[in-house]
Write an enzyme that holds these catalytic residues in place. Structure first.
Site, PDB file in Angstrom:
ATOM      1  N   SER A   4      -1.605  -1.470   4.178  1.00  0.00           N
ATOM      2  CA  SER A   4      -2.552  -2.565   3.984  1.00  0.00           C
ATOM      3  C   SER A   4      -3.882  -2.164   4.598  1.00  0.00           C
ATOM      4  O   SER A   4      -4.429  -1.120   4.252  1.00  0.00           O
ATOM      5  CB  SER A   4      -1.965  -3.836   4.592  1.00  0.00           C
ATOM      6  OG  SER A   4      -2.806  -4.920   4.384  1.00  0.00           O
ATOM      7  N   HIS A  24      -1.978  -3.397  -0.370  1.00  0.00           N
ATOM      8  CA  HIS A  24      -2.655  -4.689  -0.509  1.00  0.00           C
ATOM      9  C   HIS A  24      -4.109  -4.426  -0.845  1.00  0.00           C
ATOM     10  O   HIS A  24      -4.687  -3.456  -0.379  1.00  0.00           O
ATOM     11  CB  HIS A  24      -2.594  -5.473   0.799  1.00  0.00           C
ATOM     12  CG  HIS A  24      -1.212  -5.876   1.172  1.00  0.00           C
ATOM     13  ND1 HIS A  24      -0.843  -6.155   2.460  1.00  0.00           N
ATOM     14  CD2 HIS A  24      -0.094  -6.033   0.423  1.00  0.00           C
ATOM     15  CE1 HIS A  24       0.430  -6.491   2.481  1.00  0.00           C
ATOM     16  NE2 HIS A  24       0.916  -6.410   1.268  1.00  0.00           N
ATOM     17  N   ASP A  72       4.189  -7.463   6.019  1.00  0.00           N
ATOM     18  CA  ASP A  72       4.774  -7.149   4.716  1.00  0.00           C
ATOM     19  C   ASP A  72       5.186  -5.673   4.694  1.00  0.00           C
ATOM     20  O   ASP A  72       4.433  -4.811   5.137  1.00  0.00           O
ATOM     21  CB  ASP A  72       3.750  -7.438   3.606  1.00  0.00           C
ATOM     22  CG  ASP A  72       4.328  -7.241   2.219  1.00  0.00           C
ATOM     23  OD1 ASP A  72       5.545  -7.441   2.043  1.00  0.00           O
ATOM     24  OD2 ASP A  72       3.554  -6.894   1.303  1.00  0.00           O
TER      25      ASP A  72
END
Lengths: 191, 285
Positions: A15, A42, A135
Site C-alpha cells: 500500500s 492499493h 489489509d
C-alpha cells in the site's frame, strides 16, 4: 534454495510507499523471469490511471492490467486493475469482481492473497510490502498455513510499517527481507 | 461457531433447489464467485447449507433478500469517467440525426449509471428522442433505482466523477450538480430530479432466463461488470442476444476489464472503451 519449479506464481501486495518498492524490484528483475508475478496495490482514488504505464517504464518484464477470466502465463506481471477485486482461480485464470470494498479497499490484498493460497497451496510465494493499513496480513497468513512461502518486507526498510507488522503479528514468515534482498531472492529463482 | 466449509457440489445442489422453488436461476453463474458469495451468506446469517435450503423452500421474502446478497450490486455515478467522456464527445453526437435513440441498461442495479447516461443525453439535447430501458433481476435494487434517491455519504466520491466527465478545464461555464440533483441540506440523500427520472423505464428482467422483448433494436447496450459473474457458456449466450439486439453500428459498453470470449471477438470491433457491432459476416450461428 533451488526451488524455482516450486512456484506457480508470485504474489506481491503493498500500500502506502509500495509503488517505489515494486518499481525498484521490477527494474532489477531478470528479463527472462519465468514465473508469473501478480501485484496487488492499493491506489489513491485520484490516481487511478497511469500506474501500469509507470511500472512498465521501470520494469524489465511486461506489466499488464488483466481482463476478467484471463489466463495467467509466465514472464508477465499482472497488476490488479483499480476498482476491481482480483482473485486467482483453480484453473490458473484471473477473476475480477466489483463486489463490496474489503478492508476499505478494492482491490483488497487479502482477497488476492487468500485466493492464491487456495489455488496454489504450497506452490505460491507471497510478498507483503510497506503499507499504512492491515489489509493483506490475513491473506499472507493463509498462504503461510497452506504451506506457501512468505516474505515480509523488513519493517526497518518500510516507509510505513503497519502492513508488514500486522503480518508479523499473525505468523512467522519464511523470510524478512529488504527490497534489495527480495529482488536477489527472486532472481535466484530464475537461474 | 465454526461454519462447515461446503464444497462446490453441495452449493450447486442449493442452486438447483433455488431454481425449483423460485424464479431465480443462478446455476450458470461462475463457480468460484457464487461459492464465495454463498459462504459469506452462511456466515452472515449463521446458517448451515441445509438450513439455507430449508428456508429457500418456504420463505419467499427470504429469497428476495438472499438474491440481493448473492448478486453483486455495486455501481457508481459515471464509473470510469473516460468511458463517459468518449460517449459524450464521440459516440452520441453521431446519433444526432436519428429519429429515436434506443438504449438498454442490462443489469442496471440501483440505477446510478442510468442517470449518468441521461445527464449526458440531456446535455447533448438528445433526451427527448431517447428511449431508455433499464433492467435488473433483483426487485430490491430496482426500487432504489426508481426512487432516484441516493445516500449522500456513500456516493460522495462518485459525484466527483460528474466534474471529471462534464466539467473538464476549458469547457467554458460549468454544468452544475444542482441542475440534476436535489440536494437537501439537512438530508442524507440526494435525489435525481423528476425530469430525468421520468425518462427511464425500470423493469424486472432476468438476462439468464429470457430474451428482451423489445421490437426496436438498440443503438447502445450497457452491461457493465455483469458478465464477469457468469460462466463462459452463459456469457456466450448473452453476448449472442446482445449482438442480435443491436442496430448495425450499435455499441456494447462492458466494464473496463471485461473482454469478449471466443466467437464474439470477431462479431464486435473494439474501439477505445466500447465494442461496435461488426456486420462484415452475415452468417447465422
Amino acid at each position: 534454495m533451488n526451488d524455482n519449479i516450486r512456484y506457480k506464481a508470485i504474489i506481491i501486495g503493498g500500500s502506502a510507499g509500495s509503488f517505489t518498492v515494486v518499481s525498484k524490484i521490477l527494474s532489477k528483475m531478470n528479463p527472462d523471469f519465468p514465473i508469473p508475478v501478480i501485484v496487488c496495490m492499493h491506489r489513491l482514488k485520484h490516481v487511478r490511471s497511469g500506474l501500469v504505464e509507470g511500472l512498465n517504464l521501470k520494469s524489465n518484464i511486461k506489466v499488464i492490467e488483466p481482463n476478467d477470466k484471463e489466463k495467467i502465463v509466465g514472464n508477465r506481471i499482472y497488476l490488479a486493475p483499480s476498482n476491481y477485486h482480483l482473485f486467482i482461480e483453480f484453473d490458473n485464470t484471473i477473476h475480477l469482481s466489483t463486489e463490496e470494498t474489503f478492508n476499505h479497499s478494492r482491490p483488497a490484498i487479502d482477497h488476492a492473497f487468500s485466493s492464491a493460497a487456495y489455488a496454489y497451496r504450497d506452490k505460491v510465494l507471497g510478498i507483503i510490502l510497506t503499507g499504512a493499513n492491515r489489509d493483506g496480513a490475513n491473506g499472507m497468513k493463509e498462504i503461510h498455513f497452506k504451506n506457501g512461502t512468505t516474505i515480509v518486507q523488513d519493517p526497518e526498510s518500510c516507509d510505513i510499517d503497519t502492513m508488514p507488522k500486522a503480518a508479523l503479528n499473525l505468523f512467522e514468515p519464511d523470510y524478512i527481507l529488504t527490497p534489495d534482498k527480495i529482488t536477489e531472492y527472486l532472481n535466484q529463482l530464475s537461474v | 461457531m465454526t461454519v462447515k466449509v461446503e464444497n462446490i457440489t453441495e452449493i450447486k445442489g442449493f442452486l438447483q433447489e433455488l431454481k425449483e422453488y423460485s424464479s431465480y436461476d443462478l446455476c450458470e453463474y461462475s463457480d468460484s464467485s457464487i461459492y464465495r458469495r454463498i459462504k459469506k451468506i452462511l456466515k452472515d446469517h449463521k446458517l448451515s447449507l441445509d438450513q439455507l435450503i430449508a428456508k429457500t423452500k418456504t420463505d419467499s421474502l427470504f429469497i428476495e433478500n438472499i438474491i440481493q446478497e448473492i448478486t453483486v450490486n455495486t455501481t457508481e455515478f459515471f464509473r470510469d469517467p473516460e468511458v463517459w467522456r468518449e460517449l459524450y464527445q464521440n459516440f452520441y453526437p453521431t446519433l444526432r440525426n436519428k429519429k429515436y435513440i434506443n438504449i438498454w441498461h442490462a443489469g442496471c442495479s440501483s440505477g446510478q449509471e442510468v442517470y449518468s447516461n441521461l445527464i449526458l443525453l440531456n446535455e447533448l439535447d438528445l433526451l427527448d428522442k431517447s428511449n431508455v430501458i433499464a433492467t435488473d433481476l433483483n426487485s430490491k435494487v430496482l426500487k432504489v433505482a426508481k426512487s432516484g434517491k441516493y445516500d449522500k455519504k456513500e456516493n460522495q466520491e462518485y459525484f466527483e466523477n460528474f466534474n471529471a466527465v462534464l466539467n473538464r478545464e476549458g469547457n467554458g461555464s460549468d454544468i452544475l450538480f444542482e441542475k440534476y440533483f436535489e440536494d437537501g441540506v439537512n438530508s442524507n440523500c440526494v435525489e435525481v430530479k423528476s425530469f430525468l427520472r421520468k425518462q427511464s423505464d425500470f423493469q424486472q428482467h432476468d438476462l439468464v432466463k429470457e430474451e428482451m422483448n423489445n421490437h426496436a433494436k438498440f443503438d447502445i447496450i450497457f452491461c457493465r461488470n455483469v458478465l464477469i459473474y457468469f460462466n463462459s457458456a452463459l456469457q456466450t449466450k448473452i453476448l449472442k442476444q446482445f449482438h442480435n439486439k443491436l442496430t448495425n453500428g450499435g455499441i456494447l459498453v462492458l466494464g473496463n476489464h471485461e473482454g469478449l470470449n471466443g466467437f464474439f471477438k470477431t462479431k464486435f470491433i473494439k474501439d477505445g472503451p466500447v465494442f461496435i457491432k461488426n456486420n462484415t459476416f452475415h452468417f447465422q450461428f
